[in-house]
Design an enzyme around this catalytic site. Structure first.
Site, mmCIF file in Angstrom:
data_model
loop_
_atom_site.group_PDB
_atom_site.id
_atom_site.type_symbol
_atom_site.label_atom_id
_atom_site.label_comp_id
_atom_site.label_asym_id
_atom_site.label_seq_id
_atom_site.Cartn_x
_atom_site.Cartn_y
_atom_site.Cartn_z
ATOM 1 N N HIS A 18 40.404 75.477 29.943
ATOM 2 C CA HIS A 18 40.644 75.016 28.571
ATOM 3 C C HIS A 18 39.882 75.888 27.575
ATOM 4 O O HIS A 18 40.422 76.307 26.547
ATOM 5 C CB HIS A 18 40.176 73.567 28.383
ATOM 6 C CG HIS A 18 40.904 72.552 29.178
ATOM 7 N ND1 HIS A 18 40.253 71.661 30.009
ATOM 8 C CD2 HIS A 18 42.222 72.257 29.278
ATOM 9 C CE1 HIS A 18 41.137 70.854 30.572
ATOM 10 N NE2 HIS A 18 42.349 71.205 30.156
ATOM 11 N N LYS A 42 47.245 57.228 30.428
ATOM 12 C CA LYS A 42 46.394 57.689 31.528
ATOM 13 C C LYS A 42 45.151 56.802 31.606
ATOM 14 O O LYS A 42 44.773 56.156 30.641
ATOM 15 C CB LYS A 42 45.945 59.138 31.294
ATOM 16 C CG LYS A 42 47.040 60.160 31.444
ATOM 17 C CD LYS A 42 46.467 61.565 31.336
ATOM 18 C CE LYS A 42 47.532 62.620 31.519
ATOM 19 N NZ LYS A 42 46.968 63.978 31.439
ATOM 20 N N ARG A 91 49.427 76.982 33.885
ATOM 21 C CA ARG A 91 48.798 77.613 35.044
ATOM 22 C C ARG A 91 49.817 78.070 36.072
ATOM 23 O O ARG A 91 49.735 79.162 36.586
ATOM 24 C CB ARG A 91 47.819 76.637 35.710
ATOM 25 C CG ARG A 91 46.627 76.284 34.846
ATOM 26 C CD ARG A 91 45.885 75.111 35.410
ATOM 27 N NE ARG A 91 46.807 73.978 35.420
ATOM 28 C CZ ARG A 91 46.671 72.904 36.179
ATOM 29 N NH1 ARG A 91 45.680 72.787 37.005
ATOM 30 N NH2 ARG A 91 47.549 71.917 36.119
ATOM 31 N N SER A 129 41.577 69.574 35.675
ATOM 32 C CA SER A 129 40.579 68.505 35.516
ATOM 33 C C SER A 129 40.597 67.569 36.714
ATOM 34 O O SER A 129 39.544 67.119 37.174
ATOM 35 C CB SER A 129 40.853 67.725 34.229
ATOM 36 O OG SER A 129 40.676 68.536 33.101
#
Length: 157
Positions: A18, A42, A91, A129
Site C-alpha cells: 500500500h 467486512k 497484484r 493484509s
C-alpha cells in the site's frame, strides 16, 4: 488545475505494498487522499479509528497527502473532495478482475471519475493484509511486509 486522487481501502492493516502505491501516486498527482473505508461488509481485525491512525502513522512526510476515513459510497466521497481519480492497486490477475468490476460500477455511478490501476512492484506483489495477519497470528516474522508500528499492533492483537 489541481488533480486530486483517492486511494481507498480497508487497510487492515496497511502494508508496504500500500505504501509503495501511495509513494508512486504522490509523484503523479497534485493531491492524494488515502481513504480508509469503514466497510461494514467486512469484519476487520482493527477498529476503524485504529486503521485510520495506523495509516496516518505509516504515511508521514508527504506534503500532498491526507488520510481521511469514509463510510459512504466511494464515488460520493470522491465528489465531496473534488477527486477526479480513484487509484487502485493490482497484484495479480484475480485482483484485476475484481478491480475492473469495481471500476465499471464506479464509472456507471460517476462517469467523470476515472480509475487508474497501479501494478504492484515485484517485491510486494504477493503481500496482502490477509496473509500478513495470518503470518502474524501464527507467530511469523512480518517485518518485511509492514512497518514496525503495524507489526507491534498485530502482535498485540
Amino acid at each position: 488545475m489541481t488533480t486530486v486522487a483517492i486511494f481507498p481501502g480497508t487497510f487492515d492493516p496497511i502494508t508496504f505494498g500500500h505504501q509503495d502505491v501511495v509513494m508512486r501516486a504522490t509523484r503523479i498527482f497534485d493531491q492524494i487522499i488515502v481513504g480508509v473505508a469503514e466497510n461494514v461488509a467486512k469484519v476487520p481485525l482493527f477498529s476503524y479509528a485504529q486503521r485510520i491512525e495506523m495509516v496516518k502513522n505509516a504515511l508521514t512526510g508527504y506534503n500532498n497527502l491526507q488520510v481521511l476515513g469514509f463510510s459512504n459510497l466511494l464515488v460520493d466521497f470522491a465528489k465531496q473532495h473534488n477527486a477526479r481519480v480513484i487509484i487502485r492497486g493490482v497484484r495479480v490477475a484475480t485482483d484485476f478482475e475484481h478491480e475492473l468490476q469495481l471500476a465499471d460500477m464506479n464509472r456507471t455511478l460517476a462517469a467523470d471519475i476515472e480509475t487508474i490501476f497501479f501494478s504492484s512492484v515485484k517485491q510486494y506483489g504477493y503481500i496482502s493484509s490477509t496473509l500478513v495477519k495470518e503470518v502474524a497470528y501464527l507467530g511469523g516474522n512480518i517485518s518485511a511486509f509492514v512497518n514496525a508500528d503495524v507489526a507491534k499492533a498485530l502482535r498485540a492483537k
